[in-house]
Design a protein around this motif. Structure first.
Motif, PDB file in Angstrom:
ATOM      1  N   LYS A 175      37.419  20.200   5.579  1.00 20.07           N
ATOM      2  CA  LYS A 175      38.188  21.232   4.877  1.00 20.07           C
ATOM      3  C   LYS A 175      39.604  20.732   4.588  1.00 20.07           C
ATOM      4  O   LYS A 175      40.132  20.905   3.482  1.00 20.07           O
ATOM      5  N   GLN A 229      32.075  26.842  -1.035  1.00 24.74           N
ATOM      6  CA  GLN A 229      32.801  25.765  -0.363  1.00 24.74           C
ATOM      7  C   GLN A 229      32.297  25.566   1.063  1.00 24.74           C
ATOM      8  O   GLN A 229      32.205  24.433   1.538  1.00 24.74           O
ATOM      9  N   ALA A 230      31.948  26.655   1.732  1.00 27.09           N
ATOM     10  CA  ALA A 230      31.393  26.514   3.078  1.00 27.09           C
ATOM     11  C   ALA A 230      30.117  25.677   3.043  1.00 27.09           C
ATOM     12  O   ALA A 230      29.916  24.781   3.877  1.00 27.09           O
ATOM     13  N   HIS A 248      43.892  24.043   2.877  1.00 27.17           N
ATOM     14  CA  HIS A 248      43.547  25.384   3.360  1.00 27.17           C
ATOM     15  C   HIS A 248      43.365  26.332   2.186  1.00 27.17           C
ATOM     16  O   HIS A 248      43.828  26.076   1.073  1.00 27.17           O
ATOM     17  N   THR A 249      42.682  27.422   2.441  1.00 31.87           N
ATOM     18  CA  THR A 249      42.484  28.480   1.455  1.00 31.87           C
ATOM     19  C   THR A 249      43.821  29.191   1.214  1.00 31.87           C
ATOM     20  O   THR A 249      44.616  29.338   2.149  1.00 31.87           O
ATOM     21  N   LEU A 285      31.033  21.999   2.421  1.00 35.21           N
ATOM     22  CA  LEU A 285      31.585  21.317   3.599  1.00 35.21           C
ATOM     23  C   LEU A 285      30.480  20.933   4.577  1.00 35.21           C
ATOM     24  O   LEU A 285      30.484  19.825   5.137  1.00 35.21           O
ATOM     25  N   TYR A 336      33.460  32.207   4.388  1.00 39.50           N
ATOM     26  CA  TYR A 336      33.678  31.648   5.728  1.00 39.50           C
ATOM     27  C   TYR A 336      32.367  31.076   6.254  1.00 39.50           C
ATOM     28  O   TYR A 336      31.276  31.364   5.736  1.00 39.50           O
ATOM     29  N   THR A 337      32.470  30.276   7.265  1.00 38.90           N
ATOM     30  CA  THR A 337      31.302  29.853   8.031  1.00 38.90           C
ATOM     31  C   THR A 337      31.609  29.992   9.511  1.00 38.90           C
ATOM     32  O   THR A 337      32.760  29.796   9.934  1.00 38.90           O
ATOM     33  N   THR A 397      39.607  18.303   1.800  1.00 43.21           N
ATOM     34  CA  THR A 397      39.210  18.866   0.517  1.00 43.21           C
ATOM     35  C   THR A 397      40.361  19.582  -0.172  1.00 43.21           C
ATOM     36  O   THR A 397      40.693  19.292  -1.324  1.00 43.21           O
ATOM     37  N   CYS A 406      37.003  29.737   4.040  1.00 38.88           N
ATOM     38  CA  CYS A 406      36.733  28.855   2.899  1.00 38.88           C
ATOM     39  C   CYS A 406      36.990  29.575   1.581  1.00 38.88           C
ATOM     40  O   CYS A 406      37.154  30.800   1.541  1.00 38.88           O
ATOM     41  N   ASN A 407      36.989  28.787   0.515  1.00 40.14           N
ATOM     42  CA  ASN A 407      37.099  29.348  -0.832  1.00 40.14           C
ATOM     43  C   ASN A 407      35.712  29.765  -1.304  1.00 40.14           C
ATOM     44  O   ASN A 407      35.060  29.083  -2.090  1.00 40.14           O
TER      45      ASN A 407
END
Length: 480
Positions: free
Chosen positions: A344, A191-192, A350-351, A195, A329-330, A347, A186-187
């Motif tokens: 994701k 962001q994680a 991708h990162t 989401l 990240y998650t 949204t 994730c950004n």
């Protein structure tokens, strides 16, 4: 006035002169109000015809960049003042929704608005410790990978190489049980968290979080329409027995409670997992900076104790590396994985792939662990000095809360000390301090300071705390 102008060849001289003058005006080198040489004088200086200069001046005048004043000469015109468009008199159907977003205040954003010489800001790392040469080399590797890859969007879950590197790293550093298939890049951690909130929270559903707690998460949950329960914390962490029935999502920072700093006890962790299992609730474990540990035995991540697939582990590289990289990240429980991947993709797809390749290389070649070990010593020295001062000459005013990890700690105010007034006075002597109060959602509010030591140098700590002590002594003198 003699301008620095260089013309080449014998053709297109007017265009060259126009372009160079235009560039000088656009860049600010030639500022508004500056008088340009008369056409005859500039023509002589450049060895061109007066017609060439006049043509360039004429084009700039047409562009509203030059203006002539009779009897005075030619001047650069000030840029027009932007006049904002008049507000629409039409009532927007979305006005109520916009008002809700305007109410999503974030005290952490205010912390970064006005820097001072000595800043104890939380959540910021020291750029002086960042291995820029190693990162530059990894970025060059990343560029080579992108150059040879097909010109397509990357997988929204993240590059397989980075997901594998993250899975190995957190298994080693935090005991997290996962494979690369469980990792969603994730950004940043924010962001994680966003989401997870998107896929789990519906208007009116019950969500529990710590109080005091991480304000951006609180505002994020409220923005999704959550019925938010603020659960108090004590010396062992979240008071699990107070979590309401019907709760769908629980947010905690068990390794380094934000903002107070204490770790969640083993008994409280087990109780939280049992309560979540009884509710069928997902737990978000925000493990934002626990890779820096200074005392005691390492504690297991909550995720490593989970036997029912209820813990969504969230991590970030903003604390170990740089916030500007926006990499987090998650580790998604199996029940959430597909939904999070879809969210994701919707949204931002991708990162950024360049950063992903660079980080994958940085982790795989051992640079991340090397960096963590090096800065751990730096942060440990800073932390020790701050604790020593809080337990020494600053003890009449503050009591430090025991914390074993991270790179901020908290200190509670003693007596009736007006913390906000102290903060305001300290800023006048170039010391940045930050209150605990904005991180509370409900009373009672614990009056004190959040003291970050990630961004302040060791040699600056004593001068800064000397100024704080002197300020406190002066305030005591005025009160007596």
């Amino acid at each position: 006035m003699e301008l620095h102008i260089s013309l080449n060849g014998s053709k297109g001289l007017a265009e060259q002169l126009y372009r160079q003058l235009r560039d000088g005006i656009d860049s600010g080198r030639l500022t508004a109000g500056t008088q340009l040489p008369p056409t005859r004088l500039l023509a002589e200086q450049l060895g061109v015809s007066r017609k060439t200069v006049a043509e360039a001046y004429s084009r700039l005048t047409y562009d509203n960049l030059l203006s002539g004043k009779v009897g005075k000469g030619t001047f650069i015109t000030p840029a027009p003042t932007h006049v904002p468009a008049a507000a629409s008199s039409i009532a927007l159907a979305s006005a109520q929704a916009l008002e809700k977003w305007l109410a999503r205040a974030n005290p952490l954003a205010d912390m970064r608005s006005s820097p001072v010489r000595y800043d104890f800001i939380g959540g910021a790392s020291s750029k002086g410790q960042f291995p820029f040469d190693d990162w530059r080399r990894c970025n060059q590797y990343a560029l080579r990978q992108i150059r040879t890859s097909s010109a397509r969007y990357a997988a929204h879950q993240g590059l397989p190489e980075l997901r594998e590197a993250i899975a190995r790293h957190i298994a080693f550093a935090r005991g997290v049980r996962c494979s690369s298939a469980d990792v969603l890049v994730c950004n940043g951690a924010q962001q994680a968290l966003d989401l997870i909130a998107r896929v789990l929270i519906e208007p009116g559903c019950k969500v529990a979080m710590e109080d005091p707690g991480y304000t951006p998460v609180r505002q994020l949950f409220l923005a999704q329409g959550a019925d938010l329960q603020y659960v108090p914390v004590d010396s062992e962490g979240l008071c699990v027995e107070q979590i309401d029935d019907g709760t769908r999502l629980i947010y905690v920072t068990p390794s380094h409670q934000f903002p107070l700093g204490m770790p969640m006890s083993q008994a409280r962790r087990e109780a939280l997992l049992a309560r979540a299992a009884a509710l069928g609730a997902i737990i978000i474990e925000d493990d934002y900076d626990s890779e820096f540990r200074y005392e005691g035995r390492p504690t297991d991540s909550l995720q490593s104790m989970d036997r029912h697939g209820l813990v969504a582990y969230v991590g970030t590289f903003s604390k170990t590396l740089l916030p500007e990289l926006r990499l987090g990240y998650t580790i998604a429980p199996p029940a959430l994985r597909e939904a999070l991947c879809i969210a994701k993709q919707l949204t931002d797809w991708h990162t950024p792939t360049l950063n992903q390749w660079a980080l994958a290389r940085f982790i795989s070649e051992g640079s991340l662990l090397k960096h963590i070990r090096r800065v751990h010593e730096v942060y440990a020295a800073r932390r020790a000095r701050i604790v020593q001062r809080l337990q020494g000459d600053l003890a009449p005013w503050f009591e430090v809360i025991p914390a074993t990890a991270g790179y901020h700690l908290s200190a509670l105010a003693k007596g009736d000390l007006d913390v906000q007034f102290v903060i305001d006075m300290a800023r006048k002597v170039e010391v940045g301090l930050y209150a605990l109060a904005p991180f509370h959602a409900q009373a009672p509010v614990r009056s004190g300071l959040l003291i970050g030591f990630g961004a302040i140098e060791l040699l600056d700590i004593d001068p800064a705390l000397d100024r704080l002590r002197d300020t406190l002594q002066r305030l005591d003198g005025l009160a007596s």
